[in-house]
Design an enzyme around this catalytic site. Sequence first.
Site, PDB file in Angstrom:
ATOM      1  N   HIS B 266     -48.274 -58.037  -5.712  1.00 35.83           N
ATOM      2  CA  HIS B 266     -48.440 -57.941  -7.169  1.00 35.83           C
ATOM      3  C   HIS B 266     -49.468 -58.962  -7.668  1.00 35.83           C
ATOM      4  O   HIS B 266     -50.444 -58.601  -8.340  1.00 35.83           O
ATOM      5  CB  HIS B 266     -47.076 -58.183  -7.835  1.00 35.83           C
ATOM      6  N   GLU B 267     -49.249 -60.229  -7.318  1.00 40.89           N
ATOM      7  CA  GLU B 267     -50.181 -61.270  -7.781  1.00 40.89           C
ATOM      8  C   GLU B 267     -51.551 -61.075  -7.136  1.00 40.89           C
ATOM      9  O   GLU B 267     -52.581 -61.366  -7.752  1.00 40.89           O
ATOM     10  CB  GLU B 267     -49.628 -62.662  -7.488  1.00 40.89           C
ATOM     11  N   HIS B 270     -53.521 -58.761  -9.273  1.00 39.47           N
ATOM     12  CA  HIS B 270     -54.158 -59.503 -10.379  1.00 39.47           C
ATOM     13  C   HIS B 270     -55.416 -60.224  -9.896  1.00 39.47           C
ATOM     14  O   HIS B 270     -56.457 -60.210 -10.549  1.00 39.47           O
ATOM     15  CB  HIS B 270     -53.195 -60.572 -10.926  1.00 39.47           C
ATOM     16  N   GLU B 296     -52.008 -55.842 -15.724  1.00 44.73           N
ATOM     17  CA  GLU B 296     -50.755 -55.433 -15.078  1.00 44.73           C
ATOM     18  C   GLU B 296     -50.903 -54.099 -14.348  1.00 44.73           C
ATOM     19  O   GLU B 296     -50.204 -53.852 -13.365  1.00 44.73           O
ATOM     20  CB  GLU B 296     -49.623 -55.345 -16.102  1.00 44.73           C
TER      21      GLU B 296
END
Lengths: 502, 502
Positions: B266-267, B270, B296
Amino acid sequence: MCVNHEELIPQFRSYLKKMADYHSAIALLEWDARTHMPKNGIVGRSQAIATLSGEAFRMSVSEQMEQFLDQLGSHTEQLDPITLRLVEESQRTFDRSKKIPPDRYEAFVALTSEAQSVWEVARENNDFATFAPFLESIVDMTREFVDDWGYENHPYDTLLDQYEVGMTVSILDELFSGLRKDTVSLLNKIEAKPHIHTEILERFYDPEKQKAFSEFILREMGYDFQSGRLDETAHPFATGIAPGDVRITTHYYPHFFNAAMFGSIHEGGHALYEQGISSDLIGTPLHMGTSMGIHESQSRFWENTIGRSYEFWQCYYGDLQSYFPESLGDVTLDEFYSAINAVRPSLIRIEADEVTYNLHIMLRYEMEKGLIANTLSVKDLPELWHESMKTNLGVTPRNDAEGVLQDVHWSGGMFGYFPSYALGNIYAAQFTQAIERDLPDFKDRIKHGRLLEIREWLGQNIHQYGSLLKPAEILKQATGETIDAKPLVSYLQQKFSGLYHL
Amino acid sequence: MCVNHEELIPQFRSYLKKMADYHSAIALLEWDARTHMPKNGIVGRSQAIATLSGEAFRMSVSEQMEQFLDQLGSHTEQLDPITLRLVEESQRTFDRSKKIPPDRYEAFVALTSEAQSVWEVARENNDFATFAPFLESIVDMTREFVDDWGYENHPYDTLLDQYEVGMTVSILDELFSGLRKDTVSLLNKIEAKPHIHTEILERFYDPEKQKAFSEFILREMGYDFQSGRLDETAHPFATGIAPGDVRITTHYYPHFFNAAMFGSIHEGGHALYEQGISSDLIGTPLHMGTSMGIHESQSRFWENTIGRSYEFWQCYYGDLQSYFPESLGDVTLDEFYSAINAVRPSLIRIEADEVTYNLHIMLRYEMEKGLIANTLSVKDLPELWHESMKTNLGVTPRNDAEGVLQDVHWSGGMFGYFPSYALGNIYAAQFTQAIERDLPDFKDRIKHGRLLEIREWLGQNIHQYGSLLKPAEILKQATGETIDAKPLVSYLQQKFSGLYHL
């Protein structure tokens, strides 16, 4: 003119606090650049440091600052002692900085920030050629600054004054000439004796355990890990990021004991100084060591006077053996004590013994004088380094990584800094005499691990003042003396006469 | 008035570059505060962040900025597209910020900086009472800001607009009401089926190996460790410190597989966005994601659409088994795929499955609307949280650490942010449809670990633009559509119909 001090002083303090916040951010940007920053962060990082340094610099020479100094400086009789010193120090910085164009200063910060990264790679690759153009630019800009600042006798004086107020080539030349003579004389006697074996220090010392033992000793010294941390870098350093955040670094070699152990204690000595400054000075430029020489006196005192003393290891050698039973289980306390104090002319300053250490400093001091006086050029440094090492210490570097590339200082533009190390040794010996006067059972306290009591003395006599007192004032108040190399010479003669049966 | 753009534009760019340097320093101060800072550093750190943020804020509303905007804004026909957007964005920030007194803004930054540390401890100790007064102050100040900014329909609209330009309560209420209905309908069908077993995810997963495997997957995705790093924190985050320095964090639980693995992906999503922005935008406020929703969409796309797909684990499950042979050696790919996608209403948002995730967001969205409209007070939050969880998800937190204290956002004053997560899911599904249109063998590429080709599509269609295009423009250009929750609903229905044999 009628000045309302009740309003003006808080405004001045608030202005200084803002500058302190900038310096706090800069300290973190620099710490991170040397510990955790990914490689490609360097360009953005150099720019951020340059911008913030430039801004703090502008604040130190702004019209606003000039107004504060004019208004407060014309009514000094109404000022409390801290504000008085703040005005005096700010005026000193103002006068120096006003002479440097802000864009030149900012360019210098950007240059040295990048040069430090270039140096790290150059040192690793033993590649002076890559670093040389950066060093040339740094020397050129430094000479420009010297011209801007002006000087009375020697151009190097004004650089010394940055790190040690009032220090000059003339004072240093005299101090160093005596110290050199006595050092060489002692060294000759030592060299006539059989070498002390140091092979035990090159056995395997697990870096993880070195780290754990360093942390243990730092705690014993009173270093507060809630207000600091220990990391690993190529070249050890200590940095005060904020009053509750004073960090140190060291470097672990799996097959060399001294570097990390005495590096940690050394940097811990710096950190204790910063952690011990009175909270009255928080948010001001006085919340730092009063000079680099006094700062070094604290690190060298802990590293050598304490950390390399017989009494210290009477207390902690058993602990050390339990960390490294395979490497030290068969080594007696006396063998260990001899090994960590062995005198042998060597190549790397930060690994030098106490006797030859100052010779490394004097070599750099002479080169710096030459570079700044423009009687020596950067391209001739590697050759001169080789020759000087041979002449002064009788050893020759195999390459530039062991020679001219070994220290970070020049990449950071810190000309005038090196003498601080020798001054630190000189001050440390003078402070030690005063401690022995005040605490006659000093050595006994070390032997029983009562290090916090020694820290207490340092806190009372040195640390708490930060920069509220000047170096000579601190020295006078604590010892009753002015600067003098004789206590250092006596200390060295006494310690090494015992070790080498002179 | 005759404006010399050839001089003015570089001056404007240089002014923006200086602001970018401040933001870079602030990002590092914040990253360090959450990763490495010693405990007692917090007071000094909060002050340094407040000072720098205050200065960057002042620059965004200064007379100098006003002059730039007036002069450049009156000759927009002469501006290149990047400068035009810079003027537009700077004007938007100017108009918003001008309405907030600088000292109020600085106080808010100091408050939220301290509150984040208080929250970390409060969450650990399950102690809402300690955190509540901070949260009350943050809500009060936020309401003041809302009044300063003004709004047309709902006071929460102006907060949404900070993170997603043009987003309103009216649009969200409609999007969410449809999404809620379809989610509940799907969830009811799933709940009627036998539970999928997830115990295998709670076996022992050595944190060191989790770290190594996370790093492996991040490299596969194209995350550049020369331009970033992975650390551990209580709450995972990604932060762009500088163009070559985009860092991520995750959290390792020895007995829970999902958190670190999908947190890292997830990170990493980003970070890929930030690492992929065109270098033309370096040193400007356009060198960042265009909105939190689009940001997101990138993290959720990688976490779920890729990271929780069957094809992804067809490619990497063998590798994973070799990292954890004792915990996964007896688990088939299909069992593993089912477990990581199991749908079960639960307490912690960041650990929620894809189906129930948006319900967690809607719960926070309703509470935030209430707090800002002053129809709900901070003291009633824990109780309301318990009730809402029971009503909406059918589960009840045992304590506040599992409830109202679980997220960092409110301690940072980030009201209006939470909806971005649901918007991210919605956008991600729309982007996925576009990828499948452009790369018909999309799933086959995942299956063969050709993730860099997928990153390439995202880079071309989304990442490179940074904030040069607005969210709706990015969406339109890449997909041809406006915002629409139907692709997300279709994606969920299709995926979970397969998994649960609906």
